[in-house]
Scaffold this active site. Structure first.
Site, PDB file in Angstrom:
ATOM      1  CB  ALA A   6      -0.800   0.084   1.493  1.00 50.57           C
ATOM      2  CB  SER A   8       0.261   6.741   2.031  1.00 53.52           C
ATOM      3  OG  SER A   8       1.744   6.610   2.278  1.00 53.52           O
ATOM      4  N   GLY A   9       2.668   7.835  -0.649  1.00 58.36           N
ATOM      5  CA  GLY A   9       3.228   8.237  -0.953  1.00 58.36           C
ATOM      6  C   GLY A   9       4.217   9.004   0.409  1.00 58.36           C
ATOM      7  CB  VAL A  11       9.139   7.958   4.882  1.00 60.76           C
ATOM      8  CG1 VAL A  11       8.704   8.177   6.100  1.00 60.76           C
ATOM      9  CG2 VAL A  11      10.825   7.346   4.999  1.00 60.76           C
ATOM     10  CG  ASP A  12       5.685   5.574   8.269  1.00 65.49           C
ATOM     11  OD1 ASP A  12       6.928   5.340   8.561  1.00 65.49           O
ATOM     12  OD2 ASP A  12       5.104   6.338   9.100  1.00 65.49           O
ATOM     13  CB  SER A  13       3.787   3.402   2.453  1.00 64.85           C
ATOM     14  OG  SER A  13       4.230   4.387   1.113  1.00 64.85           O
ATOM     15  CG  LEU A  32      -6.865   2.831  -1.972  1.00 66.40           C
ATOM     16  CD1 LEU A  32      -7.550   2.329  -0.600  1.00 66.40           C
ATOM     17  CD2 LEU A  32      -7.724   1.507  -3.384  1.00 66.40           C
ATOM     18  CB  CYS A  86     -10.056   5.234   6.986  1.00 63.49           C
ATOM     19  SG  CYS A  86      -9.856   5.233   5.100  1.00 63.49           S
ATOM     20  N   GLY A 110       2.417  -0.253   5.568  1.00 56.77           N
ATOM     21  CA  GLY A 110       3.781   0.709   6.864  1.00 56.77           C
ATOM     22  C   GLY A 110       3.730   1.220   7.477  1.00 56.77           C
ATOM     23  CB  CYS A 179      -4.921  11.973   5.814  1.00 57.16           C
ATOM     24  SG  CYS A 179      -6.916  10.979   5.503  1.00 57.16           S
TER      25      CYS A 179
END
Length: 334
Positions: A6, A8-9, A11-13, A32, A86, A110, A179
């Site tokens: 997944a 998201s943009g 750093v974790d993912s 998504l 979510c 992430g 978010c």
């Protein structure tokens, strides 16, 4: 394995994707489009890691399941937990569906949490632990999920993983808690952007004496002290929001021990006792509080008085590191 990540943009993912690739998996990025966030950064991460990247439009579902819920809860005088909703209805469910459509065997994210025998556990990075937001996941979603960052001990380690792969967003700041607020300074401005109209009403004490007027209940949350627009010899706090009325009192009026919860999701299926000793959190950053959970009546009795517990929040239960389950706070009592 053929595994989805997944993206998201953030750093974790990105670091989670790098770890999955490092472990030898065939990785495909899945994003998504929910009408917020920076999908360009997600694409940059995929390009850097040389992985395929698929983007799916879920703006309508996100509006219906998360934003509309968020607005409705605040208009009802409750304090919602949009991330919990979510995760169950959008992120882990929609992404699972797309991952399976792509022929993938699992979905990595992430999130800072650990999955092992017995279900889900707190991530080792206590400052970033996100198990609180995952209590609503179904057993199918948990079985399909992977959490490669669960064993990392601090955010520095996560950034070092991203830097090791030359990921261009390794120094990107963490996103805010909600978010989808985007350009709005706080949730109140966002609610107005969603068509919420502020309606004035009374501010009263617990005996019903009118102390002042307010411009709209969306300006207030239970436990709030500042910005009430009234003064008294003692500090006053919002103790309850009832219809279009704000009720205030002293700090001791906020103290609660009995919490009624609804929409309970129980992850620890091997624990079946009707009365359980647990630790609970009513906010993600809160230290766990000892309590007894009575399954048959959906009641949590805290060992000590807790202040500022609000209807609509999520009450999440643990036994030490293990996530047991949780529910939405329906009401609180002394």
């Amino acid at each position: 394995m053929k595994i989805g990540i997944a993206l998201s943009g953030g750093v974790d993912s990105a670091a989670a994707a790098a770890l999955m690739k490092e472990q030898g998996h065939e990785v495909i990025g899945i994003s998504l489009d929910m009408g917020y966030g920076n999908l360009d950064d997600a694409g940059r991460v995929a390009d850097c890691l040389k992985i395929e990247h698929q983007v799916f439009d879920e703006k309508a579902a996100f509006q219906k399941e998360v934003i509309d819920y968020f607005v409705k809860e605040y208009m009802s005088g409750r304090t919602p937990s949009p991330c919990c909703v979510c995760n169950r209805k959008i992120k882990f469910e929609k992404m699972k569906e797309y991952a399976k459509r792509l022929g993938l065997e699992a979905l990595a994210t992430g999130h800072y949490a650990i999955k092992k025998e017995g279900g889900l556990y707190k991530g080792k990075n206590r400052k970033k632990d996100q198990s609180y937001f995952l209590y609503g996941l179904t057993k199918e979603q948990i079985a399909f999920a992977r959490f490669p960052l669960g064993e990392t001990e601090d955010k520095k380690q996560t950034r070092e993983i991203a830097e090791r792969y030359g990921i261009p967003i390794s120094d990107k700041e963490d996103s805010q808690d909600i978010c989808f607020l985007g350009e709005y300074k706080d949730y109140r401005e966002f609610l107005v952007s969603q068509g919420v109209t502020k309606t004035s009403g009374d501010i009263t004490d617990k005996e019903g004496n009118i102390l002042g007027r307010h411009k709209g209940i969306i300006e207030f949350t239970v436990g709030q002290r500042r910005g009430l627009g009234i003064s008294d010899k003692k500090p006053l706090f919002v103790t309850k929001i009832e219809g279009n009325k704000i009720i205030v009192g002293e700090r001791e009026d906020l103290g609660k021990k009995i919490i009624k919860i609804e929409n309970v999701n129980w992850i620890a299926e091997d624990i079946e006792s009707e009365e359980l000793d647990v630790e609970v959190k009513m906010r993600s950053t809160q230290e766990p509080v000892r309590a007894v959970y009575r399954k048959d009546i959906g009641e949590v009795e805290l060992a000590d008085i807790n202040y500022g517990v609000a209807a609509g929040q999520s009450c999440v239960m643990y036994r030490e590191e293990r996530l047991l389950g949780g529910g939405v706070i329906q009401s609180v009592e002394c």
